[in-house]
Design a protein around this motif. Sequence first.
Motif, PDB file in Angstrom:
ATOM      1  N   LEU A  89      17.972  94.365  19.681  1.00  0.00           N
ATOM      2  CA  LEU A  89      16.522  94.245  19.648  1.00  0.00           C
ATOM      3  C   LEU A  89      15.985  93.793  18.280  1.00  0.00           C
ATOM      4  N   VAL A  90      16.591  94.243  17.217  1.00  0.00           N
ATOM      5  CA  VAL A  90      16.048  93.977  16.126  1.00  0.00           C
ATOM      6  C   VAL A  90      16.527  92.511  15.670  1.00  0.00           C
TER       7      VAL A  90
ATOM      8  N   HIS B  45      14.426  89.664  17.846  1.00  0.00           N
ATOM      9  CA  HIS B  45      12.936  90.114  17.996  1.00  0.00           C
ATOM     10  C   HIS B  45      11.990  88.911  17.970  1.00  0.00           C
TER      11      HIS B  45
ATOM     12  N   ARG C 251      17.081  87.243  24.795  1.00  0.00           N
ATOM     13  CA  ARG C 251      17.083  88.807  25.063  1.00  0.00           C
ATOM     14  C   ARG C 251      16.988  89.065  26.320  1.00  0.00           C
TER      15      ARG C 251
ATOM     16  N   GLU D   9      12.514  97.149  26.680  1.00  0.00           N
ATOM     17  CA  GLU D   9      12.544  96.470  25.328  1.00  0.00           C
ATOM     18  C   GLU D   9      13.081  95.162  25.144  1.00  0.00           C
TER      19      GLU D   9
END
Length: 71
Positions: A28-29, A32, A40, A68
């Motif tokens: 996720l980092v 982003h 993603r 997320e």
Amino acid sequence: MRNLVATLFQLEHARDEETVLKLIERLLVWLHTDEQRSLRRAFAVWVRRVLLNSRAIDDVAASQELAELSR
């Protein structure tokens, strides 16, 4: 270490839920930005279909992280 391939390898070999969730957070980092949205989503699909089906991982915790990741 900021190495996407190494993280994927670690995900494939992770033996516990805590490690899997930590590695998803790392993705996720790194992924982003809006430009990486399709990547993603591809990872989210891969994690759901490949990793979670073969491991006993809490669906609730993983679902939150994957939601997320899918955004």
